[in-house]
Write a protein that holds these residues in place. Structure first.
Motif, PDB file in Angstrom:
ATOM      1  N   GLN A 299      40.183  40.070  36.755  1.00 44.45           N
ATOM      2  CA  GLN A 299      40.036  39.191  35.600  1.00 44.45           C
ATOM      3  C   GLN A 299      38.970  38.107  35.858  1.00 44.45           C
ATOM      4  O   GLN A 299      38.110  37.864  35.014  1.00 44.45           O
ATOM      5  N   THR A 300      39.039  37.505  37.040  1.00 47.41           N
ATOM      6  CA  THR A 300      38.054  36.468  37.373  1.00 47.41           C
ATOM      7  C   THR A 300      36.660  37.080  37.447  1.00 47.41           C
ATOM      8  O   THR A 300      35.674  36.510  36.972  1.00 47.41           O
ATOM      9  N   SER A 301      36.597  38.269  38.035  1.00 46.45           N
ATOM     10  CA  SER A 301      35.313  38.947  38.152  1.00 46.45           C
ATOM     11  C   SER A 301      34.736  39.232  36.752  1.00 46.45           C
ATOM     12  O   SER A 301      33.532  39.068  36.514  1.00 46.45           O
ATOM     13  N   ASN A 302      35.601  39.616  35.813  1.00 44.67           N
ATOM     14  CA  ASN A 302      35.116  39.860  34.445  1.00 44.67           C
ATOM     15  C   ASN A 302      34.598  38.581  33.797  1.00 44.67           C
ATOM     16  O   ASN A 302      33.595  38.593  33.088  1.00 44.67           O
ATOM     17  N   GLN A 303      35.306  37.478  34.053  1.00 40.12           N
ATOM     18  CA  GLN A 303      34.840  36.193  33.478  1.00 40.12           C
ATOM     19  C   GLN A 303      33.449  35.864  34.027  1.00 40.12           C
ATOM     20  O   GLN A 303      32.569  35.430  33.275  1.00 40.12           O
ATOM     21  N   LYS A 305      31.177  37.903  35.008  1.00 39.81           N
ATOM     22  CA  LYS A 305      30.192  38.778  34.349  1.00 39.81           C
ATOM     23  C   LYS A 305      29.824  38.220  32.969  1.00 39.81           C
ATOM     24  O   LYS A 305      28.664  38.238  32.571  1.00 39.81           O
ATOM     25  N   ASN A 306      30.831  37.733  32.243  1.00 38.04           N
ATOM     26  CA  ASN A 306      30.555  37.164  30.919  1.00 38.04           C
ATOM     27  C   ASN A 306      29.672  35.926  31.008  1.00 38.04           C
ATOM     28  O   ASN A 306      28.700  35.791  30.277  1.00 38.04           O
ATOM     29  N   PHE A 307      30.040  35.028  31.913  1.00 43.35           N
ATOM     30  CA  PHE A 307      29.314  33.752  31.997  1.00 43.35           C
ATOM     31  C   PHE A 307      27.854  33.926  32.440  1.00 43.35           C
ATOM     32  O   PHE A 307      26.983  33.172  32.052  1.00 43.35           O
ATOM     33  N   LYS A 308      27.621  34.926  33.297  1.00 43.15           N
ATOM     34  CA  LYS A 308      26.286  35.006  33.910  1.00 43.15           C
ATOM     35  C   LYS A 308      25.309  35.862  33.100  1.00 43.15           C
ATOM     36  O   LYS A 308      24.156  36.045  33.491  1.00 43.15           O
ATOM     37  N   LYS A 309      25.753  36.355  31.961  1.00 45.50           N
ATOM     38  CA  LYS A 309      24.962  37.425  31.342  1.00 45.50           C
ATOM     39  C   LYS A 309      23.565  36.987  30.889  1.00 45.50           C
ATOM     40  O   LYS A 309      22.671  37.813  30.811  1.00 45.50           O
ATOM     41  N   TYR A 310      23.353  35.706  30.601  1.00 44.67           N
ATOM     42  CA  TYR A 310      21.994  35.297  30.199  1.00 44.67           C
ATOM     43  C   TYR A 310      21.186  34.704  31.350  1.00 44.67           C
ATOM     44  O   TYR A 310      20.099  34.187  31.147  1.00 44.67           O
ATOM     45  N   LEU A 311      21.742  34.755  32.550  1.00 43.18           N
ATOM     46  CA  LEU A 311      20.980  34.231  33.697  1.00 43.18           C
ATOM     47  C   LEU A 311      20.147  35.369  34.269  1.00 43.18           C
ATOM     48  O   LEU A 311      20.695  36.336  34.786  1.00 43.18           O
ATOM     49  N   GLU A 312      18.833  35.217  34.121  1.00 42.86           N
ATOM     50  CA  GLU A 312      17.961  36.303  34.582  1.00 42.86           C
ATOM     51  C   GLU A 312      16.930  35.780  35.553  1.00 42.86           C
ATOM     52  O   GLU A 312      16.758  34.578  35.691  1.00 42.86           O
ATOM     53  N   SER A 313      16.213  36.686  36.146  1.00 40.35           N
ATOM     54  CA  SER A 313      15.142  36.435  37.132  1.00 40.35           C
ATOM     55  C   SER A 313      15.357  35.161  37.946  1.00 40.35           C
ATOM     56  O   SER A 313      14.815  34.159  37.607  1.00 40.35           O
ATOM     57  N   PRO A 314      16.142  35.246  38.959  1.00 39.81           N
ATOM     58  CA  PRO A 314      16.877  36.438  39.410  1.00 39.81           C
ATOM     59  C   PRO A 314      18.237  36.525  38.723  1.00 39.81           C
ATOM     60  O   PRO A 314      18.759  35.512  38.273  1.00 39.81           O
ATOM     61  N   SER A 315      18.768  37.758  38.676  1.00 36.61           N
ATOM     62  CA  SER A 315      20.132  37.855  38.160  1.00 36.61           C
ATOM     63  C   SER A 315      21.098  37.726  39.339  1.00 36.61           C
ATOM     64  O   SER A 315      20.734  37.981  40.487  1.00 36.61           O
ATOM     65  N   ALA A 339      25.466  41.133  47.363  1.00 33.57           N
ATOM     66  CA  ALA A 339      26.346  40.340  46.501  1.00 33.57           C
ATOM     67  C   ALA A 339      26.127  38.859  46.774  1.00 33.57           C
ATOM     68  O   ALA A 339      26.008  38.444  47.925  1.00 33.57           O
ATOM     69  N   ASP A 340      26.033  38.097  45.680  1.00 35.29           N
ATOM     70  CA  ASP A 340      25.898  36.638  45.813  1.00 35.29           C
ATOM     71  C   ASP A 340      27.251  35.958  45.654  1.00 35.29           C
ATOM     72  O   ASP A 340      27.517  34.932  46.267  1.00 35.29           O
ATOM     73  N   ILE A 341      28.087  36.544  44.780  1.00 40.46           N
ATOM     74  CA  ILE A 341      29.428  35.987  44.576  1.00 40.46           C
ATOM     75  C   ILE A 341      30.425  37.122  44.781  1.00 40.46           C
ATOM     76  O   ILE A 341      30.282  38.190  44.179  1.00 40.46           O
ATOM     77  N   ILE A 342      31.404  36.886  45.641  1.00 42.41           N
ATOM     78  CA  ILE A 342      32.417  37.921  45.859  1.00 42.41           C
ATOM     79  C   ILE A 342      33.765  37.388  45.410  1.00 42.41           C
ATOM     80  O   ILE A 342      34.170  36.284  45.773  1.00 42.41           O
ATOM     81  N   VAL A 343      34.452  38.182  44.591  1.00 44.66           N
ATOM     82  CA  VAL A 343      35.823  37.851  44.206  1.00 44.66           C
ATOM     83  C   VAL A 343      36.689  38.926  44.836  1.00 44.66           C
ATOM     84  O   VAL A 343      36.398  40.126  44.701  1.00 44.66           O
ATOM     85  N   GLY A 344      37.738  38.525  45.559  1.00 46.35           N
ATOM     86  CA  GLY A 344      38.514  39.559  46.213  1.00 46.35           C
ATOM     87  C   GLY A 344      39.924  39.150  46.548  1.00 46.35           C
ATOM     88  O   GLY A 344      40.314  37.987  46.389  1.00 46.35           O
ATOM     89  N   THR A 345      40.675  40.154  47.007  1.00 46.08           N
ATOM     90  CA  THR A 345      42.028  39.885  47.500  1.00 46.08           C
ATOM     91  C   THR A 345      41.942  39.790  49.031  1.00 46.08           C
ATOM     92  O   THR A 345      41.045  40.370  49.646  1.00 46.08           O
ATOM     93  N   PRO A 346      42.891  39.068  49.651  1.00 50.42           N
ATOM     94  CA  PRO A 346      42.734  38.723  51.058  1.00 50.42           C
ATOM     95  C   PRO A 346      42.591  39.920  52.012  1.00 50.42           C
ATOM     96  O   PRO A 346      41.735  39.923  52.891  1.00 50.42           O
TER      97      PRO A 346
END
Ligand SMILES: Nc1ncnc2c1ncn2[C@@H]1O[C@H](COP(=O)(O)OP(=O)(O)OP(=O)(O)O)[C@@H](O)[C@H]1O
Length: 751
Positions: A299-303, A305-315, A339-346
Motif C-alpha cells: 500500500q505504501t509502495s503504491n502511494q 508511485k502515485n506521488f512521484k508520477k510527475y517527477l521526471e529527469s531523473p525519475s 532503487a532509490d526508495i525501498i519499502v519492505g517487510t523486515p
C-alpha cells in the motif's frame, strides 16, 4: 499554488496530489512535512486514517528526487566509492569508548567495566586467503578476529563475529571455548581468514594455533572485516601497509593486497568516501521504509508511485521488497535497475542486506511505520542492526533522518499498576526497548503528537455488544451454527449443563449468530471482520458460505493463506467484488480501504493497541465508520499456541491449558474491554443483543462510509481548536511582560 505547495511540497508532487482530490494537508501532514523537509528526526503519533503515510512519503520523495537531480547535474561533491578507502580501523563503526588513533592503526579503550569494539573500514568477500596482524600494545583484555557488518561490535557475542581472546578462548555466538593459548602485552596475533574453505584460524607470534572456526556455506558468502573488542586495553594493527612480523602460511596474503573485486567498503563506516566523484549505486537506496506486513508495504509502495508520477529527469526508482515474492526478481531489479526508495517487510529486507544484495551506505532516510507494532513483533534488534549499518552522515554531508510513526505510540505507558508482575515486567521491557530506540537511534526527535494519548478518531462510532450465553439461551436450539474451534472436543458440553466449558462453547456459537445479525441489522454490504485466530477466520468463512454465499460473500486474510491468495483476496475486497474481509490481526494496522463503512470484532484483541488499529480501518479520511465489538460475558476457552507448540497450531489438538503444557487459555474478554477503556479513557457504549445502534446517539444523519454532512475539514477544525489556546498564551506573554515592567519601574523608583 496548491495548499500542499504552501507547505514546501514541489509543484510536480502538488499536481499528483491535486489529481487525488486532496485539497488540504491533514494536521499530521501540515506539521510533519515541513519538519522532515527541514532535516529533522520525527516521531509522528496521530490517529488511524489521519494521513501519516503521506506525511513521511511526500518529503522523502521530494528530497530523494532533489538529491538525484543534484547528482545528475554534478552539484553533489562526495559519495562513497570503494577504491579510495584506506585500510584502517573505522572512526565511525566503533563503540563509544573505543578511541582510534590518527592514522587508524591503533585502538584503545580505557573503560574498565564494559567491552568496546570496532571494525576495519574495509573487508573482503567471495574467495581468497587473507591475513592481518594485531599486536597487544598494553595490558588489558582483548579479543580480535573477523566479523560481518551485521555482527555486534562486542566481537564473538553473536553468530556473525568470530574472536580469539587473550585468556586463550575463542568465541562465537557467546560460546567461549578453549583455543590455542593465552596472549598478552607484546604478543602478535595473526588473524587468518580462508574464504575458499571457510576456515578462520590464528597464529600467536608465528605459531599456528589450528582451526578456530569453520564457517557455514551461507556465512562464507558474507563480507568479513577485521574486528576487535577491548576492555581497558590497547592494540595496534597491520593490514599490510608494513611488512608482517611473522611469515604467513602458504597462500595467505595481507588483507590490504586483496584484489579490488574482492575488497568491500564498510558501509557502517560512512567515512570511506574520499573526494571521489558522485555515483549512483544501484543497490544502495537513499530511503528504507519498514512496514510490519506485506499488505501495508504494498500500500505504501503504491502511494509512492502515485506521488512521484510527475517527477521526471531523473525519475525515482522505487522497489517493494516483501516476502512471498520471488527473491531473484528483487535481486535482479536491485542489480540491473536499482532503487532509490525501498519499502519492505523486515525479514526480506534483512535477507537481502545479509546476502550483500542491498547495501545501506547511501541511506539517508530510515522510516519505521507502525513502529510499536514492529517492536512488538520482536524486530528491535534488527532495527538497531540496520541503523548501525547506515552512515550517520551521508556522503553528500547530510545527516541520517529517522522517522517513526504510529497511531499508538503511547501504547507503552505503564499506566496500570494492577497488572501481574509478569505482565508489568513485559510492559516495562517493551517501554525500555522503545525508549532505547528513541534515544539511541534518533537525534533530538521532534514529537508531532496531536492528541497526547492514543485516541479513536471522531469519525469512528464504536460500540460493544455483550454476548451472554446465560441470558441468551438461543444457542440451545440452533439447528445450524458456526463450526467452533474444537477446544471443547474433549469436554462434556451440552445444554442443561452450565459448566464453564458449555458456556464457552455456547459463546462461540452465539458469536457466529451475532456477527450475522450485525450484518443484517445494519444492512452491511462491506465490512472487515476480525477474528482472534486463523481457524476462527476459516470457520466464519465456511459459515457465511453455508448460509448464503452471495449475501455473505467473503474472503480471508491471514498468515496461513499463500501470498498470492492473500493479495488476490485483498484486491477482491478493495474492488468490492466480495462484501466481507475476514482476517486476523495481520490486517489490523494501516490497511486503507476507501470509504469502508463497517467493522466487526468477533473477539477483542488481547493487545489493547490493536483495538485502536482494528477499529481504525473505518472512519478514515473524514468518512464515518461503525465498529461493533462482540464481547463474551463469560470466560471463553481459546487456542494459544506458543513457542512450546512444535507445529505452532497446525493440526495441534492439545486442548490442555498452557499451565498443563497444553495450547489453550481461558480468555477474559470483560477484562480486555476494561483495559481498552482505561487505556483510551472512554466508556464504550454498549448496545443490546439486537445490535441496533440508537440513531439519536450520533445525530441520526450519519451515513457510514461517507463524509459527515456540512462537515468542515479536520484541518480547519484544528485551527478553530487552537484559537483559544493561542489567545491564552498571548495573554500570558503580555502579563509576564507587564509584571517585568512593573518590577523594573519599582526598582528604578527605589533607586
Ligand atoms: N490530505 C488529504 N486529503 C484527503 N485525503 C487524504 C489526505 N491524506 C491522506 N488521505 C487519505 O486518508 C486515508 C488514510 O491515510 P493513511 O493510510 O496515510 O492513514 P494513516 O494515518 O497512516 O492510518 P493508520 O494509522 O491506520 O495506518 C487514505 O485513504 C489517504 O488516501
Amino acid at each position: 499554488m496548491t495548499a500542499f505547495e504552501e507547505f514546501g511540497v514541489l509543484p510536480e508532487i502538488g499536481k499528483a496530489i491535486d489529481e487525488m482530490e486532496w485539497t488540504l494537508p491533514t494536521d499530521i501532514q501540515a506539521e510533519g512535512i515541513p519538519l522532515v523537509l527541514g532535516g529533522g528526526d520525527v516521531l509522528m503519533a496521530a490517529e488511524t486514517g489521519s494521513g501519516k503515510t503521506a506525511a513521511f512519503c511526500l518529503p522523502i520523495i521530494q528530497i530523494v528526487w532533489e538529491t538525484l537531480k543534484d547528482i545528475q547535474s554534478g552539484k553533489t561533491s562526495k559519495v562513497s566509492t570503494s577504491s579510495s578507502t584506506p585500510w584502517t580501523m573505522s572512526m565511525i563503526d566503533r563503540g563509544s569508548a573505543l578511541a582510534v588513533a590518527p592514522g587508524g592503526l591503533r585502538v584503545q579503550s580505557r573503560e574498565h567495566r564494559e567491552w568496546h569494539g570496532g571494525r576495519c573500514t574495509r573487508g573482503v568477500q567471495g574467495s581468497g586467503k587473507y591475513a592481518f596482524e594485531a599486536t597487544v600494545t598494553d595490558e588489558g583484555l582483548c579479543r580480535v578476529g573477523w566479523s560481518t557488518l551485521q555482527a555486534n561490535l562486542d566481537l564473538g557475542t553473536c553468530k556473525n563475529g568470530y574472536g580469539f581472546g587473550g585468556t586463550g578462548k575463542k568465541s562465537n555466538s557467546k560460546q567461549f571455548n578453549d583455543y590455542g593459548e593465552p596472549f598478552g602485552k607484546s604478543d602478535v596475533i595473526t588473524c587468518l581468514l580462508n574464504l575458499d574453505n571457510g576456515e578462520i584460524k590464528f597464529l600467536k607470534n608465528g605459531s599456528d594455533l589450528g582451526t578456530a572456526f569453520s564457517l557455514s556455506k551461507q556465512a562464507q558468502n558474507c563480507a568479513f572485516f577485521p574486528a576487535v573488542v577491548l576492555k581497558n586495553a590497547e592494540m595496534a594493527f597491520n593490514f599490510g601497509a608494513e611488512p608482517f612480523k611473522f611469515p604467513l602460511p602458504q597462500g595467505y596474503v595481507p588483507i590490504k593486497s586483496a584484489p579490488s573485486e574482492k575488497a568491500v567498503v564498510n558501509s557502517n563506516s560512512g567515512d570511506g568516501g574520499g573526494e571521489s566523484t558522485v555515483k549512483i549505486i544501484n543497490n544502495a537506496p537513499q530511503a528504507i521504509i519498514i512496514e510490519p506486513s506485506r499488505e501495508l508495504a504494498e500500500q505504501t509502495s503504491n502511494q509512492i508511485k502515485n506521488f512521484k508520477k510527475y517527477l521526471e529527469s531523473p525519475s525515482i526508482r522505487d522497489l517493494l521488497v516483501i516476502g512471498g515474492v520471488n527473491v531473484k526478481e528483487q535481486i535482479s531489479t536491485l542489480q540491473n535497475v536499482g532503487a532509490d526508495i525501498i519499502v519492505g517487510t523486515p525479514g526480506r529486507l534483512e535477507d537481502l542486506i545479509q546476502g550483500g544484495y542491498l547495501v545501506l551506505s547511501n541511506c539517508r532516510f530510515f522510516v519505521l511505520d507502525e513502529a510499536d507494532g514492529l517492536l512488538k513483533q520482536g524486530y528491535t534488534e534488527l532495527i538497531e542492526r540496520l541503523h548501525r549499518q547506515m552512515p550517520k552522515i551521508t556522503a553528500d554531508g547530510r545527516r541520517l533522518q529517522m522517522i517513526v510513526c504510529s497511531a499508538t505510540l503511547h501504547a507503552f505507558e505503564v499506566k496500570k499498576m494492577a497488572v501481574s508482575e509478569e505482565n508489568l515486567s513485559k510492559l516495562k521491557k517493551k517501554l525500555i526497548a522503545y525508549l532505547a530506540c528513541e534515544e539511541k537511534l534518533m537525534h533530538f526527535p521532534t514529537w508531532v503528537d496531536l492528541k497526547g494519548e492514543d485516541a479513536v478518531p471522531e469519525t469512528v462510532h464504536h460500540v460493544v455488544a455483550m454476548v451472554d450465553p446465560q441470558k441468551d439461551r438461543s444457542w440451545q436450539n440452533l439447528h445450524k451454527h458456526i463450526m467452533t474451534d474444537g477446544v471443547h472436543a474433549q469436554d462434556d458440553v451440552r445444554p442443561g449443563n452450565n459448566s464453564p466449558e458449555t458456556l464457552s462453547e455456547a459463546v462461540k456459537m452465539l458469536k457466529g449468530e451475532y456477527c450475522v445479525r450485525a450484518i443484517d441489522q445494519h444492512k452491511m454490504d462491506r465490512a472487515i471482520i476480525f477474528c482472534r485466530t486463523k481457524v476462527d477466520c476459516d470457520n466464519l468463512e465456511k459459515y457465511f458460505k453455508q448460509i448464503d454465499k452471495n449475501k455473505y460473500s467473503c474472503v480471508c486474510l491471514h498468515g496461513d493463506r499463500k501470498p498470492h491468495e492473500r493479495k488476490g483476496n485483498l484486491e477482491a475486497f478493495k474492488k468490492a467484488s466480495v462484501k466481507f474481509l475476514i482476517c486476523t490481526d495481520v490486517a489490523a494496522r494501516g490497511l486503507d480501504i476507501t470509504g469502508l463503512p463497517f467493522m466487526i470484532n468477533v473477539t477483542l484483541p488481547d493487545e489493547k493497541s490493536n483495538y485502536v488499529h482494528r477499529i481504525g480501518r473505518v472512519g478514515r479520511a473524514e468518512r464515518m465508520g461503525l465498529a461493533i465489538s462482540l464481547v463474551s460475558s463469560v470466560p471463553e476457552k481459546v487456542w494459544y499456541h506458543g513457542e512450546w507448540c512444535k507445529s505452532r497450531g497446525r493440526n495441534c489438538w492439545n486442548t490442555n491449558l498452557v499451565e498443563q503444557k497444553g495450547c489453550c487459555i481461558w480468555y477474559n474478554e470483560p477484562q480486555y474491554l476494561a483495559d481498552i477503556e482505561e487505556h483510551l479513557n472512554v466508556t464504550i457504549q454498549q448496545v443490546e443483543p439486537d445490535l441496533k445502534v440508537p440513531s439519536d446517539e450520533f445525530d441520526g444523519k450519519v451515513v457510514y462510509g461517507q463524509k459527515r454532512k456540512l462537515q468542515t475539514s479536520i484541518y480547519e477544525n484544528h485551527t478553530a481548536q487552537m484559537a483559544p489556546i493561542v489567545k491564552s498564551l498571548s495573554k500570558l506573554e503580555s502579563d509576564a511582560q507587564l509584571l517585568y515592567l512593573k518590577r523594573y519601574l519599582c526598582k528604578l523608583a527605589k533607586a
